[in-house]
Scaffold this active site. Structure first.
Site, PDB file in Angstrom:
ATOM      1  N   CYS A 145     -33.594  -2.797  34.032  1.00 19.13           N
ATOM      2  CA  CYS A 145     -33.056  -3.053  35.363  1.00 19.13           C
ATOM      3  C   CYS A 145     -33.835  -4.156  36.069  1.00 19.13           C
ATOM      4  CB  CYS A 145     -33.058  -1.771  36.184  1.00 19.13           C
ATOM      5  SG  CYS A 145     -31.914  -0.542  35.518  1.00 19.13           S
ATOM      6  N   CYS A 204     -36.724   0.322  35.886  1.00 14.27           N
ATOM      7  CA  CYS A 204     -37.294   0.190  34.545  1.00 14.27           C
ATOM      8  C   CYS A 204     -37.250  -1.281  34.144  1.00 14.27           C
ATOM      9  CB  CYS A 204     -36.485   1.033  33.559  1.00 14.27           C
ATOM     10  SG  CYS A 204     -34.840   0.344  33.222  1.00 14.27           S
ATOM     11  N   HIS A 215     -27.904   2.609  33.864  1.00 12.89           N
ATOM     12  CA  HIS A 215     -28.732   2.983  35.006  1.00 12.89           C
ATOM     13  C   HIS A 215     -28.013   2.623  36.304  1.00 12.89           C
ATOM     14  CE1 HIS A 215     -32.680   2.853  32.478  1.00 12.89           C
ATOM     15  NE2 HIS A 215     -31.770   3.670  31.988  1.00 12.89           N
ATOM     16  N   GLU A 249     -28.993   0.915  38.904  1.00 17.14           N
ATOM     17  CA  GLU A 249     -29.117  -0.495  39.279  1.00 17.14           C
ATOM     18  C   GLU A 249     -28.160  -1.353  38.458  1.00 17.14           C
ATOM     19  OE1 GLU A 249     -33.382   1.267  39.365  1.00 17.14           O
ATOM     20  OE2 GLU A 249     -31.533   1.536  38.221  1.00 17.14           O
TER      21      GLU A 249
END
Length: 157
Positions: free
Chosen positions: A109, A106, A78, A80
């Site tokens: 993260c 999410c 992801h 992040e």
């Protein structure tokens, strides 16, 4: 010409970073900032040197996995995660920083954000992950969703 606020400025950069995404389902971007300085950026895509989902397909798409579920089936990281990893790789402390994101984090993260001591999250779009929101709140990480007006201004810049 109106000068953008700092939040608009950094979110505009997030919008640009997002365009580097190689995910077939959702393009995301993140920028980590401290003292009005960009420390790291990240977008979602496959690990370094590996084939991207745009090239080899997406298991989550193939199996019709709902958003927010079965993260382990994704070959990508992801945005992040990539931003936090980039900071670590280059020895940049992100303790006390703010992360600007295209989407609300999410659970994966959120846990990384908490452990990296990022204090604030500004995001454009929500993400369906109640546990992530619960943990961020418990950890005292402040989340701010930019209004539609602010988001559109970021897109227009």
């Amino acid at each position: 010409m109106t000068r953008p606020s700092w939040d608009q400025y950094f979110m505009n950069i997030v919008v640009q970073v997002t365009k580097r995404s190689t995910c077939r389902r959702r393009q995301t971007g993140a920028v980590i900032v401290k003292d009005k300085r960009i420390l790291a950026t990240g977008y979602n895509g496959a690990p370094r040197g590996l084939a991207h989902c745009l090239d080899v397909g997406c298991l989550r798409e193939e199996y019709n996995v709902e958003s927010g579920e079965r993260h382990e089936l994704c070959r990508g990281l992801h945005a992040e995660q990539n931003a936090i990893i980039q900071a670590a790789l280059h020895g940049v402390s992100i303790e006390g920083a703010t992360i600007y994101c295209s989407h609300q984090p999410c659970i994966l993260c959120a846990k990384m954000i908490i452990n990296s001591a990022i204090r604030d999250i500004l995001f454009l779009d929500s993400y369906p992950d109640d546990l992530a929101q619960e943990l961020l709140k418990e950890a005292g990480v402040k989340q701010i969703r930019l209004s539609t007006t602010e988001a559109s201004k970021a897109d227009e810049l």
